[in-house]
Scaffold this active site. Structure first.
Site, PDB file in Angstrom:
ATOM      1  N   SER A   1      12.035   1.855  -5.613  1.00  0.00           N
ATOM      2  CA  SER A   1      11.743   1.013  -6.767  1.00  0.00           C
ATOM      3  C   SER A   1      12.707  -0.150  -6.747  1.00  0.00           C
ATOM      4  O   SER A   1      13.629  -0.194  -5.930  1.00  0.00           O
ATOM      5  CB  SER A   1      11.895   1.812  -8.067  1.00  0.00           C
ATOM      6  OG  SER A   1      11.572   1.025  -9.193  1.00  0.00           O
TER       7      SER A   1
ATOM      8  N   ARG B   1       5.995   0.739  -1.230  1.00  0.00           N
ATOM      9  CA  ARG B   1       5.323   1.752  -2.056  1.00  0.00           C
ATOM     10  C   ARG B   1       4.274   1.082  -2.932  1.00  0.00           C
ATOM     11  O   ARG B   1       4.479  -0.035  -3.399  1.00  0.00           O
ATOM     12  CB  ARG B   1       6.342   2.484  -2.943  1.00  0.00           C
ATOM     13  CG  ARG B   1       5.778   3.635  -3.784  1.00  0.00           C
ATOM     14  CD  ARG B   1       5.313   4.777  -2.919  1.00  0.00           C
ATOM     15  NE  ARG B   1       5.025   6.001  -3.666  1.00  0.00           N
ATOM     16  CZ  ARG B   1       3.802   6.363  -4.090  1.00  0.00           C
ATOM     17  NH1 ARG B   1       2.770   5.573  -3.875  1.00  0.00           N
ATOM     18  NH2 ARG B   1       3.620   7.498  -4.739  1.00  0.00           N
TER      19      ARG B   1
ATOM     20  N   THR C   1      10.047   3.254 -14.838  1.00  0.00           N
ATOM     21  CA  THR C   1      10.911   4.431 -14.715  1.00  0.00           C
ATOM     22  C   THR C   1      11.192   5.047 -16.079  1.00  0.00           C
ATOM     23  O   THR C   1      11.158   6.279 -16.241  1.00  0.00           O
ATOM     24  CB  THR C   1      12.227   4.055 -14.023  1.00  0.00           C
ATOM     25  OG1 THR C   1      11.944   3.500 -12.732  1.00  0.00           O
ATOM     26  CG2 THR C   1      13.114   5.277 -13.844  1.00  0.00           C
TER      27      THR C   1
ATOM     28  N   CYS D   1      -1.409  -2.432   5.714  1.00  0.00           N
ATOM     29  CA  CYS D   1      -0.411  -1.375   5.905  1.00  0.00           C
ATOM     30  C   CYS D   1       0.947  -2.007   6.201  1.00  0.00           C
ATOM     31  O   CYS D   1       1.070  -2.819   7.119  1.00  0.00           O
ATOM     32  CB  CYS D   1      -0.813  -0.463   7.058  1.00  0.00           C
ATOM     33  SG  CYS D   1       0.456   0.763   7.463  1.00  0.00           S
TER      34      CYS D   1
ATOM     35  N   CYS E   1       4.081   6.228   9.047  1.00  0.00           N
ATOM     36  CA  CYS E   1       3.690   6.145   7.636  1.00  0.00           C
ATOM     37  C   CYS E   1       4.883   6.294   6.699  1.00  0.00           C
ATOM     38  O   CYS E   1       5.660   7.259   6.796  1.00  0.00           O
ATOM     39  CB  CYS E   1       2.649   7.219   7.326  1.00  0.00           C
ATOM     40  SG  CYS E   1       2.109   7.238   5.620  1.00  0.00           S
TER      41      CYS E   1
ATOM     42  N   CYS F   1       3.288   5.005   1.319  1.00  0.00           N
ATOM     43  CA  CYS F   1       3.116   4.046   0.224  1.00  0.00           C
ATOM     44  C   CYS F   1       1.783   4.216  -0.486  1.00  0.00           C
ATOM     45  O   CYS F   1       1.626   3.767  -1.608  1.00  0.00           O
ATOM     46  CB  CYS F   1       3.279   2.615   0.735  1.00  0.00           C
ATOM     47  SG  CYS F   1       1.909   2.001   1.738  1.00  0.00           S
TER      48      CYS F   1
ATOM     49  N   CYS G   1      -3.177   2.308   1.878  1.00  0.00           N
ATOM     50  CA  CYS G   1      -4.425   2.437   2.633  1.00  0.00           C
ATOM     51  C   CYS G   1      -5.479   3.184   1.832  1.00  0.00           C
ATOM     52  O   CYS G   1      -6.671   2.848   1.873  1.00  0.00           O
ATOM     53  CB  CYS G   1      -4.168   3.118   3.970  1.00  0.00           C
ATOM     54  SG  CYS G   1      -3.400   4.752   3.852  1.00  0.00           S
TER      55      CYS G   1
END
Length: 556
Positions: free
Chosen positions: A115, A364, A400, A500, A525, A528, A531
Site C-alpha cells: 500500500s 497490487r 486501511t 500485467c 506473479c 496483484c 489479470c
C-alpha cells in the site's frame, strides 16, 4: 500499405516484427493473427480439469484432516488481523475461551502487503490504545501536505483546505507491511493461531448450503497436473463463523458473490492497479513527513489515475512512490508499468530521485467503486470484511482505516453471536468491458528506461522477491486455452502482455507452423489480481498457488 499478415511467411513476419521491436508490442497487423495449429494446453489446474476424470489420480488418497474452530479468518491483512485481535480482546474481557484461526498465503505476515501508505490512525488507535508503549511502527507523522496537477513539463499546485477529503493532518506515513507484521505479533500474543504459508483454496459448505469453513491448498502437484510422490492434501478448517478478508478481488469472495448473489443490490465494482517503489534518496532531497499527490500527466484525459510520493522517517532518507491507473482504461496498448516509469521523469519528480537508489518494487489491484459498490456482507456461516468487499474511501484515497474498522465491527458482532445460546452452526465489474479493439487505438511509444530513474520490467520484478515452486500447475488458470490467441490477441493485440506488472503473460511463436501461443510465466506473479479483473474475455481465473509462494515484500 500493410501486407496482410496471413500472406507473410513466419520468417518474413519475424523480420517485420524486428523492425518494430523498439515499440515493445506486437504490430497492429498481428491483431488478425491466429494460430492455425491445434491450441496447446496451457492450463493444467484441477479447477479446470477435474481430478476425478484424470486417470493419473486413480488410487490417490484424497482424505483431508479437519480441525474445528470457533472463527476462521482468511487473510492476515489489516482487516483480518483487526478482527482476530478484537475477538481475543473481547474473549479476555468477558472471560470466554474462543478458538480463532487465521490463515495467510504469504510465507511471512506482511510479505504480500502493499500500500502507499498514508494511514488515518483512528481505527488503529481504537484497537491499540497503548500503541506507543507497545512500539507500533508509526514513525512518520504527516508534516506537509501537497497536491498538484501535472502537465508534461509543469506542476500546477492545488491548495488543500481543512475539511477536504485529501487533508492528511493527523495521519501517519507507514510501511504497511511492517505495521501488519507488528499486528500479527499482537494477535499471537493474545492467543490467535496464525498460520502463514497456508493458502485458503476452497470454501466448504454444509448440506444446507451455509459456509462450513475453508480448505487449504494441496501441495505436491506437478506442473502438468499429476500428483508427485510427496503429494499431500490440504487441511480443512471448520468454524461457526468464517471471515473472508482476502484483500481486493479475493478468489474465494468471487465464488461467494455468485453463490449467495451478494452483488444483487449494489453497483459493479471498479478497480485500479497501484505500482510502487521504495527509494533511498540523497539526504538533501529528503523531507520527512511530506505527502505529495498528483493527477494528470502521464495519463490522458480518458484514463483515471494519480500518483503519490511519501517521505518516510525511518532512520534513512527513504521515500515511497507510486502510480495508480484505473483499470477502466480503453487503450489496449497502455502499460501501467511503463506509465509509472515515465512519470518518474517529470521535472517535478526526477530531482527527488536523482542520485538515489531503488530498493523495492511491487504492484497490487485496489477497489475504486466506493460506497455504492459495497455488496451484501453477510451470508449463512460467514461474512466479508476489508478490501475484499471494497471498503476503500475513494475521495480520501485511503482504505486501511476502513478495513480495520470493518474487522473490529465484525468481531464485535460475531462475539455477541458466539456467546449466544442460539447460534447455529456473479462477480463481474465493469472495467474489462471498457477496453477497445486494437484497430481503434493508437500504439503508445514509451521511452526506453535509462536504468537510473526508470527501469525495465524484469529487473523490477526481481526487487519484489517473488518466488514460486516451479513444478506446480500454473495458478493463473484459463477457462478456455484458445481464447488468448483467438480473441485477445486477434482483437485486442494481447493486452495481458501489457496490463500485467510482472511479465507473466507473453505471446511467443508456436514451435511448429505459423502463429503465436500464450506463455504463462506463473513464477513471476506478484499476486496483484489485475489479470483476473482486466482480461477482456474474463477467461483468466486467479487461484492460490502452493502456500508461501508469491512476493516477499519488506515493508511495502
Amino acid at each position: 500499405m500493410l501486407v496482410p499478415l496471413a500472406k507473410l511467411s513466419c520468417l518474413a513476419y519475424q523480420c517485420f516484427h524486428a523492425l518494430k521491436i523498439k515499440k515493445n508490442y506486437l504490430p497492429l497487423c498481428a491483431t488478425r493473427w491466429s494460430s492455425t495449429s491445434t491450441v496447446p494446453r496451457i492450463t493444467t489446474h484441477y479447477t479446470i480439469y477435474p481430478r476425478d476424470k484424470d486417470k493419473r489420480w486413480e488410487g490417490v488418497n484424497m482424505e483431508r484432516f479437519a480441525e474445528e474452530a470457533d472463527v476462521v479468518i482468511v487473510g492476515a491483512g489489516p482487516a483480518g488481523l483487526s478482527a482476530a485481535v478484537r475477538l481475543k480482546q473481547l474473549a479476555v474481557a468477558h472471560e470466554k475461551d474462543i478458538r480463532v484461526c487465521l490463515v495467510e498465503k504469504a510465507a511471512q505476515i506482511g510479505a504480500h502487503t502493499l500500500s502507499g501508505a498514508c494511514l488515518d490512525p483512528g481505527a488503529f488507535k481504537e484497537l491499540f490504545p497503548d500503541w506507543k508503549e507497545k512500539g507500533a511502527p508509526l514513525n512518520t507523522p504527516v508534516t506537509e501536505d501537497r497536491f498538484g496537477i501535472l502537465t508534461e513539463k509543469y506542476r500546477i499546485p492545488v491548495p488543500i483546505l481543512p475539511g477536504l477529503p485529501m487533508n492528511n493532518h493527523g495521519n501517519y506515513i507507514v510501511r504497511l507491511g511492517h505495521l501488519v507484521s507488528w499486528m500479527g505479533e499482537q494477535a499471537e500474543a493474545l492467543g490467535v493461531e496464525v498460520y502463514p504459508g497456508y493458502a485458503a483454496a476452497e470454501v466448504l459448505f454444509h448440506d444446507d448450503g451455509s459456509v462450513k469453513g475453508i480448505a487449504t491448498n494441496d501441495v505436491g502437484i506437478q506442473k502438468d497436473g499429476a500428483p508427485k510422490a510427496t503429494f499431500e492434501r490440504g487441511l480443512e478448517l471448520h468454524a461457526k463463523v468464517t471471515i473472508f478478508a482476502e484483500g481486493c478481488h479475493g478468489h474465494l469472495a468471487k465464488q461467494l458473490y455468485k453463490k449467495f448473489d451478494l452483488r444483487a443490490n449494489c453497483e459493479p465494482q471498479t478497480y485500479g492497479i497501484g505500482l510502487k517503489e521504495l527509494w533511498v534518496i540523497d539526504e538533501k532531497n529528503w523531507k520527512p513527513g511530506r505527502v505529495d499527490h498528483t493527477v494528470g500527466w502521464p495519463l490522458d484525459r480518458h484514463t483515471y489515475g494519480g500518483s503519490f510520493l511519501y517521505h518516510l522517517n525511518e532512520g534513512e532518507p527513504l521515500v515511497a512512490l507510486g502510480l495508480v491507473v484505473g483499470l477502466d482504461y480503453q487503450n489496449p496498448y497502455l502499460s501501467p508499468f511503463r506509465e509509472f516509469q515515465r512519470w518518474k521523469h517529470h521535472p517535478s519528480i526526477r530531482p527527488t530521485l536523482e542520485g538515489g537508489k531503488r530498493i523495492a518494487y511491487g504492484a497490487r489491484a485496489l477497489n475504486e467503486g466506493g460506497f455504492q459498490s459495497i455488496p451484501k456482507l453477510t451470508f449463512p456461516g460467514g461474512l466479508l470484511i476489508g478490501c475484499s468487499p471494497g471498503f476503500m474511501n475513494v475521495p480520501k484515497i485511503k482504505g486501511t482505516h476502513t478495513a480495520m474498522k470493518s474487522g473490529i465491527l465484525a468481531a464485535e458482532s460475531i462475539f455477541n453471536q458466539l456467546t449466544s445460546e442460539n447460534l447455529q452452526s456473479k462477480t463481474i465489474g465493469s472495467d474489462f468491458e471498457r477496453l477497445k479493439p486494437a484497430k481503434d487505438c493508437t500504439p503508445i511509444e514509451y521511452p526506453k528506461p535509462d536504468g537510473q530513474i526508470s527501469f525495465d520490467l524484469l529487473s523490477s520484478v526481481a526487487l519484489s522477491g517473488t518466488n514460486h515452486e516451479h513444478d506446480q500447475p500454473a495458478h493463473l488458470t484459463l477457462r478456455d486455452d484458445s481464447i488468448p490467441v483467438n480473441r485477445n490477441l486477434s482483437i485486442y493485440d494481447g493486452p495481458e502482455q501489457r496490463f500485467c506488472p510482472a511479465g507473466v503473460y507473453e505471446f511467443v511463436p508456436v514451435e511448429q507452423g505459423d502463429g503465436f501461443r500464450l506463455q504463462i510465466n506463473a513464477q513471476n506473479c506478484v499476486h496483484c489480481k489485475t489479470c483476473d479483473i482486466k482480461d477482456p474475455s474474463q477467461n483468466i481465473n486467479w487461484v492460490v498457488p502452493e502456500g508461501g509462494g508469491g512476493p516477499a515484500y519488506n515493508g511495502m
